[in-house]
Structures are given as structure tokens and as C-alpha cells.
Motif scaffolding. Sequence first.
Motif, short mmCIF file in Angstrom:
data_model
loop_
_atom_site.label_atom_id
_atom_site.label_comp_id
_atom_site.label_asym_id
_atom_site.label_seq_id
_atom_site.Cartn_x
_atom_site.Cartn_y
_atom_site.Cartn_z
N ALA A 130 0.84 -1.21 0.00
CA ALA A 130 0.00 0.00 0.00
C ALA A 130 0.87 1.26 0.00
N ALA A 131 1.97 1.20 0.76
CA ALA A 131 2.89 2.34 0.81
C ALA A 131 3.51 2.62 -0.56
N LEU A 132 3.84 1.55 -1.30
CA LEU A 132 4.44 1.73 -2.62
C LEU A 132 3.42 2.32 -3.61
N LYS A 133 2.19 1.89 -3.54
CA LYS A 133 1.16 2.45 -4.42
C LYS A 133 1.00 3.95 -4.19
N LEU A 134 1.00 4.35 -2.92
CA LEU A 134 0.85 5.77 -2.60
C LEU A 134 2.07 6.57 -3.05
N SER A 135 3.25 5.99 -2.88
CA SER A 135 4.47 6.67 -3.30
C SER A 135 4.50 6.87 -4.81
N ARG A 136 4.03 5.86 -5.54
CA ARG A 136 3.96 5.98 -6.99
C ARG A 136 3.00 7.09 -7.41
N ARG A 137 1.89 7.23 -6.69
CA ARG A 137 0.93 8.30 -6.99
C ARG A 137 1.56 9.67 -6.79
N LEU A 138 2.35 9.80 -5.71
CA LEU A 138 3.02 11.08 -5.45
C LEU A 138 3.99 11.41 -6.58
N ASP A 139 4.70 10.40 -7.06
CA ASP A 139 5.64 10.58 -8.16
C ASP A 139 4.93 11.01 -9.44
N GLU A 140 3.77 10.42 -9.69
CA GLU A 140 3.01 10.75 -10.90
C GLU A 140 2.36 12.13 -10.81
N ASP A 141 2.09 12.57 -9.58
CA ASP A 141 1.33 13.80 -9.38
C ASP A 141 2.17 15.06 -9.53
#
Length: 351
Positions: A130-141
Motif C-alpha cells: 500500500a505504501a508503494l502504491k501511494l508513493s507511486r501516486r506522489l511521483d506521478e502527481d
Amino acid sequence: MIHGYRDWLPEIPDHAIATIGEGDTPLIEAPRVSERVGARVHLKFEGMNPTGSFKDRGMTVALSRAKAAGNRICVCASTGNTAASAAAYAARAGLECLVVVPAGKIAMGKAVQILAHGAEIVQIEGNFDAALKLSRRLDEDREDVALVNSVNPDRIEGQKTAAFEVCEVLGRPPDALAIPVGNAGNITAYWKGFREWRDAGHADSAPRMLGFQAEGASPLVAGHDFEDPETVASAIRIGSPASKEGALNAMRESGGLIESVTDGEILAAQSFLAREEGVFCEPASAAGIAGLLKLAREGRAPEGTIVSVLTGHGLKDPDVILKNAKLPEPVEATFEAVASRMERALSSTGP
């Protein structure tokens, strides 16, 4: 490390290189492990990197490239080692660092490092995946954010240099390499390094890749993700490896294997290394040795020269030791009291 292997790495301008002296870690011959395995075993002790884990190899490249690209922030999901390394190298590179970690699942030795380097810690009520999914979203944002987990190819490029070092010290690739598998970036990186070394004409072979997961977090062995992975080996407590395909390719292409070991086998291997070889690694690091000992008991251990990668220092996760041991009660400050304690200790260990 970047300077030493510059021709093998992505382009990085001099002004952006963020290094703390990583790499060139020792390859330690392990005679007592060798005796039990029935092969010549060496330990690649990555706990001797600046922040105490193999993550520094990839992080120096990832943060240097992020700085060169003009990023202001790095972000990562972590069970501890990645976050500690990212925090240190971000500080060196002059970037802000945000780490997303599962609440209550990070070893204290790693949390202390993150805090010391001034990174922002976000604890979530969820696991590493779950932490990795959120981190990826931050990178994309945001365009000024660099994701520095092992899904970042720069991390893999840096980590492959350990394979080069192994070949240089031995004079040839080992016959097999045993390695813990969590998010699976490291086994992917080692195999990439060995293949590149062979393809460049420096060797005519590459080792069998032997990956070992903790039984409670062994999705590659079970063939499906683990929703709630659990193991004492916190660094490999991952239920959905981001580099799954890289790990499976390494296994298939090298004629190797990926199997699981129990927490009991991992802790026994950690203790054996510390007490018999004088090398103190964190529990996850001992998964490779636990796997080799398991193969030896079953008559399946490889022959020849084997390298087992110890991915992190034991001081990264001291809680495991402290839960099972405590300091003895003090004695009087007299020669008789100390000598009596010594004799008692000697009698308990035998001749």
C-alpha cells in the motif's frame, strides 16, 4: 562507487554525484558455513555500506540522477532500509525526502537513521505494498518528485555493481549466488550485473541464482500475492514484489531456484553467523544462509564456490536479538565474583 564503474552506469554529470563512500564491501570466506553446506561459501557483507545496507549502491545512482534532472524531492515506500538510505543520500544531494512506511512495522535501528537525516516520515495504516502504491501516486502527481524505490531503473543499475565486485575479488563469477528476496530488486540487479560481465567478455559463465523468501512472505514461491505478509525478517516482509518478473527471469535464465525458509531457520542462521563466523547481519540477510543450510540438509546444495549476500547489518534490527536475550544481573566489583562468573561461563560452553 559511481567513479569506479562509470562506464557501466547511466550518465551522471560530476556536479550531481551524491556519494558517501558506498561499495567495495568485503567478501568474507565462511569456513564453518562451508563445512555445513559442503561447498566453499563466501559472504558478501553489504552491511558495511554507509547506512548499513545494500540499498546505498542503488541510492547513490538514483539520487545523483534525480539531482541532475532538477528534482527537489525524493519519495519512497519502505520497511526501513530503503528509507534510511534515501534519507542519507537525499541529505547529501540537497533534496527533501519523504518516506512512507507501514505503521509499527519498521525496525528501530532504521527509524533512528531516518529521523537523524531529517527525512519526513509518513506512517500509514497499511502494509508495504500500500505504501508503494501511494508513493507511486506522489511521483506521478508532481514533476519535481523522484520515486527512488527499486522500480526506478537507476536503483537496479547501481545495485548491479555488487556482482562486478564479486567477480573481481574471486577472479571469476561464483558457481551460485544465494540472496534474500523481498521486493526482488536485488536479485534482479545481481543477475543483470553477472550477465553484463559475461556479455562483455570478462567471463564465460554466470552463477545459478538462488533466491530465498521468508515463509510468511513468499508470494513468488506460492504463486500469488500475500495480502498480509508476516515474518520476523522485516526487510523482506513484502507480499507483492515490484520486481517479480526480474526475479523470475533470473531464476529461469540461470537455472536457479526461489524457495522459502521459516522464521526459525532464518533466526538460527543469523545466530550461527554471529557466533561461528563473527558476522552480525539483520534477520532478512540470513535468509540466504538459511536457504543454503536447508538445501544441504536435503542433499540439494550446489557445489563449487557460492556467494551468499548479507544485505544489511545486524544493528539495523536489534529488537529481534533483544527480545530473546537480556544482559545478566551485575556482580560485585571483586576479582572473585568476576572469576566465578567466567568459570561458570566456561563450564556451560564445554572444553
